[in-house]
Design a protein around this motif. Structure first.
Motif, PDB file in Angstrom:
ATOM      1  N   ASP A 217      32.582  53.381  74.889  1.00 35.38           N
ATOM      2  CA  ASP A 217      31.300  53.301  75.582  1.00 35.38           C
ATOM      3  C   ASP A 217      30.152  53.657  74.633  1.00 35.38           C
ATOM      4  OD1 ASP A 217      29.015  53.839  77.079  1.00 35.38           O
ATOM      5  OD2 ASP A 217      30.208  54.318  78.846  1.00 35.38           O
ATOM      6  N   ASN A 219      27.071  54.315  75.166  1.00 36.55           N
ATOM      7  CA  ASN A 219      26.237  55.421  75.632  1.00 36.55           C
ATOM      8  C   ASN A 219      26.863  56.757  75.287  1.00 36.55           C
ATOM      9  OD1 ASN A 219      24.188  53.876  76.926  1.00 36.55           O
ATOM     10  ND2 ASN A 219      25.709  53.354  78.460  1.00 36.55           N
ATOM     11  N   ILE A 220      28.176  56.832  75.480  1.00 36.94           N
ATOM     12  CA  ILE A 220      28.857  58.080  75.156  1.00 36.94           C
ATOM     13  C   ILE A 220      28.814  58.313  73.650  1.00 36.94           C
ATOM     14  CG2 ILE A 220      31.085  59.253  75.209  1.00 36.94           C
ATOM     15  CD1 ILE A 220      31.587  58.104  77.898  1.00 36.94           C
ATOM     16  N   GLU A 223      25.561  59.854  72.948  1.00 41.68           N
ATOM     17  CA  GLU A 223      25.497  61.239  73.412  1.00 41.68           C
ATOM     18  C   GLU A 223      26.230  62.155  72.443  1.00 41.68           C
ATOM     19  OE1 GLU A 223      24.004  62.393  76.691  1.00 41.68           O
ATOM     20  OE2 GLU A 223      23.002  60.719  75.726  1.00 41.68           O
ATOM     21  N   LEU A 224      27.393  61.691  71.983  1.00 40.22           N
ATOM     22  CA  LEU A 224      28.180  62.518  71.065  1.00 40.22           C
ATOM     23  C   LEU A 224      27.407  62.760  69.772  1.00 40.22           C
ATOM     24  CD1 LEU A 224      31.750  61.035  71.578  1.00 40.22           C
ATOM     25  CD2 LEU A 224      30.775  63.078  72.560  1.00 40.22           C
ATOM     26  N   TYR A 227      24.493  65.287  70.429  1.00 41.53           N
ATOM     27  CA  TYR A 227      24.850  66.692  70.558  1.00 41.53           C
ATOM     28  C   TYR A 227      25.737  67.182  69.421  1.00 41.53           C
ATOM     29  CZ  TYR A 227      22.842  66.088  75.136  1.00 41.53           C
ATOM     30  OH  TYR A 227      21.981  65.821  76.155  1.00 41.53           O
ATOM     31  N   ARG A 237      22.891  50.389  68.655  1.00 43.52           N
ATOM     32  CA  ARG A 237      22.289  49.241  69.327  1.00 43.52           C
ATOM     33  C   ARG A 237      20.771  49.293  69.172  1.00 43.52           C
ATOM     34  NH1 ARG A 237      24.360  49.976  75.213  1.00 43.52           N
ATOM     35  NH2 ARG A 237      23.521  52.026  74.747  1.00 43.52           N
ATOM     36  N   ARG A 239      18.477  48.807  71.196  1.00 46.44           N
ATOM     37  CA  ARG A 239      17.738  49.449  72.281  1.00 46.44           C
ATOM     38  C   ARG A 239      17.787  50.968  72.205  1.00 46.44           C
ATOM     39  NH1 ARG A 239      20.531  47.908  77.717  1.00 46.44           N
ATOM     40  NH2 ARG A 239      18.737  49.052  78.450  1.00 46.44           N
ATOM     41  N   ASP A 240      18.747  51.513  71.449  1.00 44.21           N
ATOM     42  CA  ASP A 240      18.835  52.967  71.340  1.00 44.21           C
ATOM     43  C   ASP A 240      18.010  53.509  70.189  1.00 44.21           C
ATOM     44  OD1 ASP A 240      20.612  53.102  73.446  1.00 44.21           O
ATOM     45  OD2 ASP A 240      22.311  52.667  72.145  1.00 44.21           O
ATOM     46  N   HIS A 294      16.898  41.254  74.461  1.00 46.63           N
ATOM     47  CA  HIS A 294      18.183  41.944  74.422  1.00 46.63           C
ATOM     48  C   HIS A 294      18.394  42.750  73.154  1.00 46.63           C
ATOM     49  CE1 HIS A 294      18.803  39.626  77.937  1.00 46.63           C
ATOM     50  NE2 HIS A 294      18.844  38.479  77.295  1.00 46.63           N
ATOM     51  N   GLU A 364      26.854  45.513  75.847  1.00 50.68           N
ATOM     52  CA  GLU A 364      26.053  45.028  76.974  1.00 50.68           C
ATOM     53  C   GLU A 364      25.069  43.948  76.523  1.00 50.68           C
ATOM     54  OE1 GLU A 364      26.749  46.479  80.108  1.00 50.68           O
ATOM     55  OE2 GLU A 364      28.334  47.184  78.813  1.00 50.68           O
TER      56      GLU A 364
ATOM     57  N   LEU B 241      27.397  47.215  84.258  1.00 49.89           N
ATOM     58  CA  LEU B 241      26.224  46.672  83.578  1.00 49.89           C
ATOM     59  C   LEU B 241      25.045  47.626  83.681  1.00 49.89           C
ATOM     60  CD1 LEU B 241      25.536  44.046  82.060  1.00 49.89           C
ATOM     61  CD2 LEU B 241      24.429  43.264  84.127  1.00 49.89           C
ATOM     62  N   ARG B 243      25.083  50.994  83.771  1.00 50.75           N
ATOM     63  CA  ARG B 243      25.188  52.385  83.312  1.00 50.75           C
ATOM     64  C   ARG B 243      24.307  52.654  82.105  1.00 50.75           C
ATOM     65  NH1 ARG B 243      31.478  51.967  81.673  1.00 50.75           N
ATOM     66  NH2 ARG B 243      31.196  50.107  80.444  1.00 50.75           N
ATOM     67  N   ASP B 244      24.037  51.621  81.294  1.00 49.90           N
ATOM     68  CA  ASP B 244      23.075  51.813  80.204  1.00 49.90           C
ATOM     69  C   ASP B 244      21.745  52.322  80.742  1.00 49.90           C
ATOM     70  OD1 ASP B 244      24.827  50.905  78.460  1.00 49.90           O
ATOM     71  OD2 ASP B 244      23.631  49.236  77.700  1.00 49.90           O
ATOM     72  N   PHE B 247      20.573  55.918  81.025  1.00 51.43           N
ATOM     73  CA  PHE B 247      20.041  56.633  79.869  1.00 51.43           C
ATOM     74  C   PHE B 247      18.633  56.176  79.518  1.00 51.43           C
ATOM     75  CE2 PHE B 247      24.568  57.004  79.604  1.00 51.43           C
ATOM     76  CZ  PHE B 247      24.746  58.324  79.232  1.00 51.43           C
ATOM     77  N   HIS B 248      18.167  55.168  80.232  1.00 58.29           N
ATOM     78  CA  HIS B 248      16.822  54.681  79.948  1.00 58.29           C
ATOM     79  C   HIS B 248      15.952  54.735  81.184  1.00 58.29           C
ATOM     80  CE1 HIS B 248      19.333  52.857  76.761  1.00 58.29           C
ATOM     81  NE2 HIS B 248      18.328  53.247  76.016  1.00 58.29           N
TER      82      HIS B 248
ATOM     83  N   TYR C 153      31.455  59.655  84.812  1.00 65.42           N
ATOM     84  CA  TYR C 153      30.164  59.268  84.261  1.00 65.42           C
ATOM     85  C   TYR C 153      29.068  60.229  84.703  1.00 65.42           C
ATOM     86  CZ  TYR C 153      28.196  55.914  81.172  1.00 65.42           C
ATOM     87  OH  TYR C 153      27.684  55.347  80.069  1.00 65.42           O
ATOM     88  N   VAL C 156      29.116  63.025  82.355  1.00 66.17           N
ATOM     89  CA  VAL C 156      28.522  62.688  81.053  1.00 66.17           C
ATOM     90  C   VAL C 156      26.996  62.671  81.161  1.00 66.17           C
ATOM     91  CG1 VAL C 156      28.279  60.890  79.329  1.00 66.17           C
ATOM     92  CG2 VAL C 156      30.514  61.385  80.284  1.00 66.17           C
ATOM     93  N   TRP C 177      29.099  74.002  69.993  1.00 66.09           N
ATOM     94  CA  TRP C 177      29.379  73.349  71.274  1.00 66.09           C
ATOM     95  C   TRP C 177      29.437  71.849  71.067  1.00 66.09           C
ATOM     96  CZ3 TRP C 177      25.820  70.057  73.807  1.00 66.09           C
ATOM     97  CH2 TRP C 177      26.241  69.636  75.067  1.00 66.09           C
ATOM     98  N   PRO C 179      29.730  68.020  73.228  1.00 62.97           N
ATOM     99  CA  PRO C 179      29.521  67.509  74.575  1.00 62.97           C
ATOM    100  C   PRO C 179      30.810  67.049  75.239  1.00 62.97           C
ATOM    101  CG  PRO C 179      28.766  65.946  72.959  1.00 62.97           C
ATOM    102  CD  PRO C 179      29.123  67.178  72.213  1.00 62.97           C
ATOM    103  N   PRO C 181      32.860  64.542  76.801  1.00 59.91           N
ATOM    104  CA  PRO C 181      34.126  63.819  76.662  1.00 59.91           C
ATOM    105  C   PRO C 181      34.688  63.803  75.259  1.00 59.91           C
ATOM    106  CG  PRO C 181      32.333  62.274  76.777  1.00 59.91           C
ATOM    107  CD  PRO C 181      31.723  63.635  76.743  1.00 59.91           C
TER     108      PRO C 181
END
Lengths: 512, 283, 321
Positions: A217, A219-220, A223-224, A227, A237, A239-240, A294, A364, B241, B243-244, B247-248, C153, C156, C177, C179, C181
């Motif tokens: 994923d 997004n994950i 996040e990883l 943090y 991506r 968009r990030d 996109h 995506e 689709l 879930r992105d 975060f936005h 989710y 998360v 620390w 996160p 998952p």
């Protein structure tokens, strides 16, 4: 404050000492760690940490010595003699010699080896072992730049007594000469490489270990990284990018991969053999708007078969415009009209224009591109049946069974940007790269010529002409070259990236 | 501490009945959406109708997803599209489970043993793994996947049928009917399955349906080749689709299908539990 | 307990195990045939994979399915399940299964324990604090209506920023620390187990069942009977409750393992579930078959264990075996 105590205990339970390692995540686990069997980017990147070639991978057309100390190109350009380093040891302690080089080439040419690189090894007529640490390559015919033919990795001969590389070697006998040695590969695909203490470049590597984990994923993954559970993402991506730019502990590194996305046409479908139909489909999709929507506009719309960042790209050829009216006219002209008023175009016999589009669904944005294209073609009266597949099933459907009409995919090239296997009519069999079965005598002539040109100026001219031809012929709807960004933690210093192999300079990276 | 005596079915508002009522209320939105979709009152779910991630408006009651497609319409179409395969799951579960249960309860010793072992062998494989196998082999054909969901529930249905046959055996009316010359099919279908196992079977059916929803949304959410494929709508792939967007800042396209899934699951569970509770209330 | 009774017991247990083995063989045969019948690539067929590992051109196995199944079972007994065709191409399946099985089974055992504990607390609470327990039961039902993948989710999306924000505002110090998952260890692992215990309706179902059982045991008939026969009330309660609960729990194992597949795939945690998911997605049939049979063994073992519990505690049952 009891709540605070509970939380503190929770955090202590989660806390782990900061590891001395470079941790990075891929969307899927590497599928093989044998350089002969690599077919995907995660595996390619991991292999780059473990194995080395005679010379460094070509970067901006230049190579430097790696396992070879020096080389000599004969006057006619058909022989290269390498003098090998004497201080190199394999990860298992065996010395590296010319026998390993000879074995690698012999195994690469052996039909029993399950390698997609056979064509590359076929360029050598012979390999002569001149001594423990000297080896001479003879080419079948003179290559444009002989040194660019040596970007393959060397395998240890002593671990392959059978003399070839079997298909199941990908997870076993992982022994190279690179800065990191294989340690463990868990069933979940997590890979751990440790510092090679006997590495032949003094003071390297500056990083204790490398850990690769598959995190599907995106997004994950972000996040990883945010943090601090990861130090590097090979590809973020578009968009990030704004969010990552704000993070203080992460730096973004642009690198121009030589790659482009395309919508491939399958010429086995008679409807798509008509050039007017292909041109109509290209006019019917708004590539600029899709790139903006996109990918945040981070890329370049291309007009032909080369990545826009490569030396071979012909900037005189401009991409086809988005022009739905022209597209409709072309389809009408080709005999595809909406004859029964249901909104879909039919041929004279009443067969509707219905195309199967296959794509992987790993990210995506790609999914959005596919659905967007489907929608735009629907407005044109062309029915597109979308099918998202897992990478392996996709590969099977596209390369082996040719069960598609349109395919969304991306090619990534090394410096040579050799498109011979993509468009030559001899490469249309199962498993070969001309996946749409495109066959055109003029293209074949130019591609054959590209193999026989004397120097790189002539090659550029041939490629320029090829670019113009394929822009008209449209074996693919060429889409765009994307800008790539890697995100790396500021904990890592001295970061330099190779546009294709990525980790080629990681030996010199340092941990703070 | 409360001393509960044997309870007799009472007219009026009991806990099981309340559970069934609330459960049905939870199921109503999905049913309504499906009906609206089938009746053609919802806009095209695949059309790019507006800007992406638009907030709710009169034109789009629940806003649009990231590609600008109407979320409400996709929810409704997803329910409508799922109704057929889900019914297939129910039919398979009832048919296979009924045959196995009757075999276990009424057949001779050989048939009884065969029925029991078949049910056990089926029950032995974890349900989702069997479903994954089916999805993998049939390349995620939703009908097949749901048929296998039904198949994995056959042992449970068989258990319920067998239990009620055993209960009925104690009362002699099956023997009596046999004496009176009533046909075996009639006894099984009318008196055993319909007359005395009805509620137990309906509660099994809600279990099958809940699991069908769960399986479909899980497979489609996890994405890849196993779930429902875009551009067809399913609650799971809508969520995948969207879930992105979480975060936005666009949470509605994700929250809507998530709520639909949860409320529907809760509905099925409450109806099932209520029916079972009503069953236990009987003397 | 006399000697004869003990022998009878042993015979019963052996019979049960034998029956379980027969059922398991049947299950694996069904799975094997389904996989064999699947349209796919020739050389990846199950019986021939080991041969194909020797070189790219393997002679097509012409043996009948019965022979291939026999060969597969013989391999499985020796702990060989062929090699993976896609997930990690060429790697022996047994190697992939080993560590994955350990991780997954401990995770599901932890989830199982958590759920049983929570359900028992709620059920016991009904007798002590009916009001609070009623509220708790409703909360459990609502939380349990959430599928596992949504819980994951949610964790998360909300948990990580919350912890990070707390650290930023000085509530706590979080050295090292990482996160949620990222790794199945420590608190993250327990959180995963907790999500597995709650989600997909598992906890709600257990609560319902436990409450129904405690109600039944609390009913007048049992208590009066126990008093008249001068039996300890607790013994009566245990004997009346445990077999039914054990049966029910054994029946829920299959659902828990299904949730495990979803949890592991959503988190990307290595384990049997993730392996099953990837194998299914990439049509790696040897791996999928091996995982399915391994999980079938777990389910069957749970059923046999529940049967043993019932036989040990319920005198009515032993006779009818």
């Amino acid at each position: 404050m009891p709540l605070r105590c509970v939380l503190l205990i929770f955090l202590l339970a989660v806390a782990a000492p900061a590891p001395a390692a470079l941790r990075y995540a891929e969307s899927s686990a590497p599928s093989s760690l044998n350089p002969f069997l690599v077919r995907d980017m995660p595996s390619l990147r991991a292999v780059e940490l473990v194995y080395e070639g005679l010379v460094t991978p070509p970067d901006a057309g230049r190579v430097r010595p790696l396992l070879a100390e020096s080389w000599q190109v004969s006057d006619d350009g058909r022989q290269v003699t390498f003098r090998l380093r004497r201080d190199v040891l394999w990860h298992d302690g065996e010395p590296f010699t010319a026998r390993d080089v000879a074995f690698t080439v012999a195994a690469g040419r052996d039909p029993r080896s399950a390698t997609p690189l056979r064509a590359q090894f076929a360029a050598f007529a012979a390999v002569d072992v001149l001594g423990e640490h000297a080896v001479r390559f003879r080419f079948a015919r003179k290559p444009v730049n002989p040194l660019l033919q040596f970007d393959f990795k060397i395998l240890p001969a002593h671990l392959f007594p059978e003399g070839y590389v079997p298909a199941d070697a990908g997870s076993r006998r992982v022994v190279g000469t690179g800065p990191f040695a294989f340690e463990a590969w868990s069933a979940g695909g997590e890979l751990r490489l440790v510092r090679n203490p006997r590495y032949h470049r003094p003071g390297q590597p500056g990083i204790g270990a490398v850990e690769v984990s598959p995190v599907p994923d995106p997004n994950i993954r972000n996040e990883l990284l945010r943090y601090g559970a990861l130090d590097l993402l090979p590809q973020v991506r578009p968009r990030d990018i704004p969010a990552l730019e704000e993070l203080s502990g992460v730096r973004l590194y642009p690198y121009s991969t030589l790659s482009y996305s395309f919508l491939g046409f399958n010429f086995r479908n008679p409807a798509l053999r008509d050039r007017r139909v292909r041109r109509a489909l290209v006019h019917g999709i708004d590539r600029t708007a899709m790139l903006r929507a996109h990918y945040g506009g981070r890329g370049t719309v291309i007009s032909g078969p080369f990545p826009s960042a490569s030396w071979a790209y012909n900037f005189d050829v401009k991409p086809w415009e988005h022009d739905p009216a022209r597209a409709a006219a072309l389809l009408d002209d080709a005999g595809w009209r909406d004859r029964d008023g249901d909104g879909w175009r039919e041929s004279e016999t009443g067969a509707p224009l219905r195309l199967r589009l296959v794509s992987t669904a790993t990210d995506e944005a790609q999914k959005a591109v596919v659905l967007d294209a489907e929608q735009q073609l629907r407005n044109l009266g062309v029915a597109v049946e979308v099918r998202f597949l897992e990478p392996l099933a996709w590969r099977e459907a596209v390369f082996d069974e040719h069960a598609f009409d349109l395919v969304l995919a991306e090619w990534t090239f090394d410096h040579n940007v050799d498109v011979y296997t993509l468009f030559h009519s001899s490469q249309t069999g199962p498993g070969q790269n001309n996946l749409g079965g495109y066959a055109d005598p003029e293209t074949d002539r130019l591609l054959d010529e590209s193999r026989a040109v004397p120097d790189s100026e002539a090659l550029r001219a041939v490629y320029g002409e090829l670019h113009r031809l394929l822009h008209d012929e449209l074996p693919y709807a060429f889409l765009w070259s994307l800008d790539r960004y890697a995100a790396v933690s500021t904990r890592i210093e001295g970061v330099r990236l190779h546009p294709f192999y990525f980790f080629s300079y990681t030996g010199a990276w340092k941990e703070r | 501490m409360k001393l509960t005596a044997y309870r007799h079915p009472r007219p009026g508002w009991t806990r099981p009945r309340a559970a069934v009522a609330v459960g049905l209320a939870c199921l109503a939105p999905a049913a309504a959406g499906a009906v609206l979709a089938v009746a053609g009152w919802l806009p095209d779910p695949a059309a790019f109708a507006g800007p992406g991630n638009a907030p709710p408006s009169p034109a789009h009651w629940l806003g649009t997803d990231v590609l600008g497609r109407d979320v409400a319409s996709r929810l409704g179409w997803a329910a409508a599209r799922f109704a057929g395969p889900a019914s297939l799951a129910v039919v398979v579960a009832l048919a296979v489970g009924g045959v196995l249960g009757v075999a276990e309860g009424l057949a001779g010793p050989v048939g009884r043993r065969a029925g029991r072992w078949t049910a056990q062998a089926l029950d032995g494989v974890p349900k989702l793994v069997l479903v994954l196998l089916a999805a993998s082999i049939t390349r995620s054909d939703l009908g097949w996947t749901m048929a296998v969901v039904g198949l994995t529930f056959a042992p449970q249905v068989a258990g319920a049928v067998r239990a009620s046959i055993e209960r009925l055996r104690a009362r002699a009316f099956i023997e009596a009917e046999r004496c009176l010359g009533v046909g075996a099919t009639r006894i099984v279908l009318l008196h055993i399955l319909w007359g005395h196992s009805r509620r137990a079977l309906v509660s099994q059916v809600t279990g099958v349906l809940a699991y069908a929803v769960l399986v479909e949304s899980s497979l489609s959410y996890l994405g890849g080749a196993l779930g429902v494929q875009e551009p067809s709508a399913s609650w799971g792939n809508m969520l995948a689709l969207a879930r992105d967007g979480l975060f936005h800042g666009a949470w509605l396209p994700a929250a809507a299908p998530a709520a639909a899934i949860c409320v529907t699951l809760l509905g099925f569970r409450l109806v099932g539990a209520g029916l079972l509770g009503a069953l236990e209330d009987r003397p | 307990m006399s000697r004869g009774v003990r022998w009878q017991w042993l015979g019963w247990a052996v019979g049960q195990a034998g029956a379980a083995a027969v059922v398991l063989l049947g299950t694996s045969l069904v799975l094997f045939l389904v996989v064999e019948a699947a349209p796919g690539r020739g050389p990846d067929r199950l019986g021939t994979v080991t041969a194909a590992a020797g070189g790219p051109v393997a002679p097509r196995d012409r043996a009948g399915w019965a022979v291939r199944y026999g060969r597969w079972v013989a391999g499985a007994v020796r702990g060989e399940f062929g090699s993976s065709t896609a997930v990690q191409r060429g790697r022996p399946v047994a190697e992939l299964l080993g560590s994955a099985a350990r991780r997954s089974l401990s995770l599901s055992a932890a989830a199982f324990g958590l759920a049983v504990f929570a359900a028992a607390v709620v059920a016991a609470g009904r007798r002590v604090l009916p009001g609070a327990a009623g509220v708790a039961a409703w909360g459990v039902h609502l939380a349990s209506a959430l599928p596992v993948f949504l819980l994951v989710y949610g964790a998360v999306v909300w948990l990580n920023p919350a912890v990070a924000r707390g650290a930023a505002s000085g509530w706590w110090d979080a050295p090292g620390w990482f996160p949620f998952p990222s790794r199945p260890e420590g608190a993250a692992w327990w959180l995963g187990a907790g999500l597995l215990a709650v989600g997909d309706g598992f906890l709600a179902d257990l609560c319902d069942r436990f409450s129904a059982q405690t109600d039944a045991v609390g009913a007048a008939g049992y208590r009066v009977g126990a008093r008249l026969l001068r039996l300890p009330r607790l013994a009566v309660a245990v004997r009346a409750t445990v077999p039914g609960v054990a049966d029910h729990l054994a029946g829920r194992v299959t659902f828990l393992l299904g949730s495990l597949v979803v949890l592991e795939s959503a988190l990307g945690w290595p384990g049997l579930g993730y392996l099953a998911w990837r194998a299914a997605a990439e049509r790696d049939l040897p791996v999928l078959l091996a995982v399915a049979v391994l999980l079938a063994v777990v389910v069957r073992t749970a059923a046999v264990a529940a049967g043993l519990v019932r036989a040990a505690l319920d005198p009515r049952y032993r006779g009818s075996g």
